[in-house]
Scaffold this active site. Structure first.
Site, PDB file in Angstrom:
ATOM      1  N   THR A  10       0.856  -1.493  -0.107  1.00 46.48           N
ATOM      2  CA  THR A  10       0.186   0.158  -0.070  1.00 46.48           C
ATOM      3  C   THR A  10       0.565   0.790  -0.090  1.00 46.48           C
ATOM      4  OG1 THR A  10      -1.854  -1.380   0.977  1.00 46.48           O
ATOM      5  CG2 THR A  10      -1.503   1.137   1.143  1.00 46.48           C
ATOM      6  N   ASN A  29      -5.361  -9.434  -8.185  1.00 44.51           N
ATOM      7  CA  ASN A  29      -5.458  -9.839  -6.962  1.00 44.51           C
ATOM      8  C   ASN A  29      -6.497 -11.038  -7.024  1.00 44.51           C
ATOM      9  OD1 ASN A  29      -6.511  -7.429  -6.973  1.00 44.51           O
ATOM     10  ND2 ASN A  29      -6.915  -7.622  -4.857  1.00 44.51           N
ATOM     11  N   GLN A  72       0.947  -9.362  -6.283  1.00 48.07           N
ATOM     12  CA  GLN A  72       0.592 -10.697  -6.010  1.00 48.07           C
ATOM     13  C   GLN A  72       1.449 -11.036  -7.580  1.00 48.07           C
ATOM     14  OE1 GLN A  72      -1.610 -11.909  -4.369  1.00 48.07           O
ATOM     15  NE2 GLN A  72      -2.872 -10.420  -3.513  1.00 48.07           N
ATOM     16  N   SER A  84       5.200  -6.407  -2.088  1.00 51.22           N
ATOM     17  CA  SER A  84       4.971  -6.666  -0.208  1.00 51.22           C
ATOM     18  C   SER A  84       5.376  -8.254  -0.148  1.00 51.22           C
ATOM     19  CB  SER A  84       3.388  -6.669  -0.297  1.00 51.22           C
ATOM     20  OG  SER A  84       3.250  -6.531   1.125  1.00 51.22           O
ATOM     21  N   HIS A  89       4.146  -9.782   2.809  1.00 49.88           N
ATOM     22  CA  HIS A  89       3.199 -10.832   3.254  1.00 49.88           C
ATOM     23  C   HIS A  89       2.770 -11.790   2.798  1.00 49.88           C
ATOM     24  CE1 HIS A  89       0.095  -9.124   3.511  1.00 49.88           C
ATOM     25  NE2 HIS A  89      -0.198  -7.928   2.951  1.00 49.88           N
ATOM     26  N   THR A 103      13.051   4.808  10.847  1.00 50.48           N
ATOM     27  CA  THR A 103      13.760   4.533  11.351  1.00 50.48           C
ATOM     28  C   THR A 103      13.642   2.925  10.513  1.00 50.48           C
ATOM     29  OG1 THR A 103      15.106   4.314  12.976  1.00 50.48           O
ATOM     30  CG2 THR A 103      15.256   2.865  13.250  1.00 50.48           C
ATOM     31  N   CYS A 133     -10.051  -6.701   1.126  1.00 53.49           N
ATOM     32  CA  CYS A 133     -10.120  -5.838   1.305  1.00 53.49           C
ATOM     33  C   CYS A 133     -12.033  -4.862   1.383  1.00 53.49           C
ATOM     34  CB  CYS A 133      -9.878  -4.038   0.648  1.00 53.49           C
ATOM     35  SG  CYS A 133      -7.670  -4.736   0.690  1.00 53.49           S
TER      36      CYS A 133
HETATM   37  C1  LIG Z   1      -3.232  -6.080  -5.834  1.00 54.77           C
HETATM   38  C2  LIG Z   1      -2.215  -5.383  -4.392  1.00 54.77           C
HETATM   39  N1  LIG Z   1      -1.967  -4.695  -4.053  1.00 54.77           N
HETATM   40  C3  LIG Z   1      -1.547  -3.637  -3.124  1.00 54.77           C
HETATM   41  C4  LIG Z   1      -1.637  -4.776  -1.907  1.00 54.77           C
HETATM   42  C5  LIG Z   1      -1.404  -4.182  -0.590  1.00 54.77           C
HETATM   43  O1  LIG Z   1      -0.244  -4.979   0.162  1.00 54.77           O
HETATM   44  P1  LIG Z   1      -0.322  -4.975   1.612  1.00 54.77           P
HETATM   45  O2  LIG Z   1      -1.198  -5.625   2.376  1.00 54.77           O
HETATM   46  O3  LIG Z   1       1.288  -4.991   1.732  1.00 54.77           O
HETATM   47  O4  LIG Z   1      -0.680  -3.413   1.610  1.00 54.77           O
HETATM   48  C6  LIG Z   1      -2.530  -5.969  -1.987  1.00 54.77           C
HETATM   49  C7  LIG Z   1      -3.267  -6.598  -0.701  1.00 54.77           C
HETATM   50  O5  LIG Z   1      -3.762  -7.619  -0.769  1.00 54.77           O
HETATM   51  C8  LIG Z   1      -2.909  -6.667  -3.706  1.00 54.77           C
HETATM   52  O6  LIG Z   1      -3.437  -7.376  -3.322  1.00 54.77           O
END
Ligand SMILES: Cc1ncc(COP(=O)(O)O)c(C=O)c1O
Length: 367
Positions: free
Chosen positions: A70, A143, A171, A191, A193, A229, A316
Site C-alpha cells: 500500500t 489479486n 500478487q 509486498s 506478506h 528508522t 479489502c
Molecule cells: C494487488 C495488491 N496491491 C497492493 C496490496 C497491498 O499490499 P499490503 O497489504 O502489503 O499493503 C495488495 C494486498 O492485498 C494487493 O493484492
C-alpha cells in the site's frame, strides 16, 4: 483448518522466522548508528536488499523498503508527474484511492478499460491523449482473478509517448518469474506478506533514470527516499522470503498449477459455475468463480463453519458487501459477481485439501 486464501496473506515460513529472530533480541541496533551493533543491522538490510533485487532482476541500489504494498503504491503515485494519470480499471484500492486523492493535480485522471477477461488491450491505450511525463499504473497480476497483464508490451507501447509506467507486482511476486529490467517500467510495488514473509513490509523499485521524490521526510534512511528508522526485523524476513521464493519458484509454480488444475476440473462439474478469466493467462495459484443464484458471502461463511478459509474477492472489499469493481470492470453481471469466491493456493496446500474443499463446497451449496 484448510487455508486457501494466500492472495490475502501467507503464513510466515519457518526459515523466515528463524532468520528474523536474532534481530528481535540480540541484534537490536539502529542501522544508522556507527558502532558495531548498528553496522550489523545495516549489513542485514543490505543483504535483504540484494535478496529482493535478485528475485526480480533489479539493481539493489534502486530498491526502497516501505511498510508494504500500500505504501509503495502511494509513493509511486505521489511521483506521478505530467498532466495526466491513467490507471487500469482493475487496480487494487491502494492505487485507485490514491489516484483519486491526486485528481486535482492533473488535467485528466483516466481509467483504462479492460476486456471481459480483464485484459487491457493495447488499442485502448490509444484513447488517451498522452503527454510526455504522464504516468500509467497497470498491475502485473490481479489479486482477484489472478489475470496476468502484458505489462512489458504496455510499457513498450507507452515509452514511445514518454509515459512513465508503474506496475503493482504485489500478487505476481514469488508466483511467476519476471524481470524488473525487462518489463521496462519505471516503478514497481512489492509486498512481503504475500510471499511467506512478515506483514508490514514491502518495497518500491525505481528505474535508474527515474528521480524519486520522498513522501515522508525527516531522515536520510533508504537513500533519503523514505525517512524513518528501518523495520530491520521485517526487512530481514522479506529478504529471506525473497531468497526462498527465487530458489523454489519452479517447484512452487508446478505444484500450484497441478493443484489448480485438479480444483478446476472438479469445479467444472458444478452446474452453472463460471470461472472468471478462465481462458486468460493467470497466476498458477488463483481461481475465482461464481455460481448463479448463490450468495458468495453466505457460501464463504458456510465454508468457514467447515474450517475452510477462502475469500469472496479482495480482502479489502470483503466487508463492504459491494460488488467487486474488478468483476464489474470485466462486465460480469452484478448478481453473478455477488456469488464470487476466490481460492488462492499456497506452496504447502495438498491434493487432499483440494478434494476436501470441493466436497465442502458442494455440501455448502446444497444447504
Ligand atoms: C494487488 C495488491 N496491491 C497492493 C496490496 C497491498 O499490499 P499490503 O497489504 O502489503 O499493503 C495488495 C494486498 O492485498 C494487493 O493484492
Amino acid at each position: 483448518m484448510i487455508y486457501l486464501d494466500h492472495n490475502a496473506t501467507t503464513r510466515c515460513d519457518e526459515r523466515v522466522l528463524e532468520a528474523m529472530l536474532p534481530y528481535l533480541s540480540g541484534m537490536y541496533g539502529n542501522p544508522s548508528s556507527l558502532y558495531k551493533l548498528g553496522r550489523i543491522a545495516r549489513s542485514a538490510i543490505d543483504i535483504a536488499r540484494e535478496q529482493v533485487a535478485a528475485l526480480i532482476d533489479a539493481s539493489a541500489a534502486r530498491i526502497v523498503f516501505t511498510s508494504g504494498g500500500t505504501e509503495a503504491n502511494a509513493l509511486a503515485l505521489a511521483n506521478a508527474r505530467g498532466v495526466g494519470l491513467a490507471i487500469s480499471a482493475i487496480e487494487h484500492p491502494s492505487i485507485f484511492e490514491n489516484a483519486e486523492c491526486y485528481r486535482r493535480n492533473f488535467k485528466y485522471l483516466q481509467s483504462l478499460a479492460v476486456d471481459r477477461a480483464g485484459v487491457l488491450p493495447l488499442l485502448s491505450l490509444d484513447n488517451v491523449k498522452w503527454q510526455v511525463g504522464d504516468m500509467a499504473s497497470v498491475m502485473l497480476a490481479n489479486n482477484e482473478t489472478g489475470l496476468i497483464q502484458d505489462v512489458a508490451a504496455i510499457a513498450e507501447h507507452l515509452s514511445e509517448c514518454g509515459v512513465n509506467v508503474h506496475t503493482d507486482a504485489v500478487q505476481a511476486l514469488g508466483k511467476m518469474p519476471f524481470s524488473f529490467k525487462k518489463l521496462g517500467v519505471k516503478l514497481m510495488s512489492l509486498s512481503s506478506h504475500k510471499i511467506y514473509g512478515p506483514k508490514g513490509c514491502g518495497a518500491l523499485v525505481v528505474a535508474e533514470d527515474f528521480v524519486l521524490k520522498p513522501l515522508q521526510r525527516g531522515g536520510d534512511q533508504e537513500h533519503g527516499w523514505r525517512a524513518g528508522t528501518e523495520n530491520v526485523v521485517a526487512i530481514v524476513g522479506f529478504g529471506k522470503a525473497a531468497e526462498l521464493a527465487k530458489a523454489e519458484m519452479g517447484l512452487r509454480e508446478l505444484r500450484m498449477l497441478g493443484l489448480r488444475t485438479r480444483l478446476e476440473q472438479a469445479l467444472r462439474t458444478i452446474p452453472g459455475l463460471v470461472i472468471f478469466a478462465e481462458h486468460a493467462k493467470r497466476l498458477p495459484n488463483t481461481v475465482q468463480f461464481g455460481i448463479p443464484g448463490i450468495n458468495g458471502e453466505m457460501l464463504l461463511m458456510r465454508l468457514d463453519q467447515r474450517n475452510i478459509a477462502v475469500s469472496s474477492g479482495s480482502a479489502c472489499s470483503a466487508s463492504s458487501g459491494e460488488v467487486s469493481p474488478v468483476l464489474a470492470a470485466m462486465g460480469v453481471d452484478a448478481s453473478l459477481a455477488r456469488s464470487a469466491i476466490r481460492v488462492s493456493l499456497g506452496k504447502d496446500n495438498n491434493e487432499t485439501e483440494i478434494d476436501q474443499f470441493v466436497d465442502a463446497l458442494k455440501a455448502s451449496i446444497a444447504n
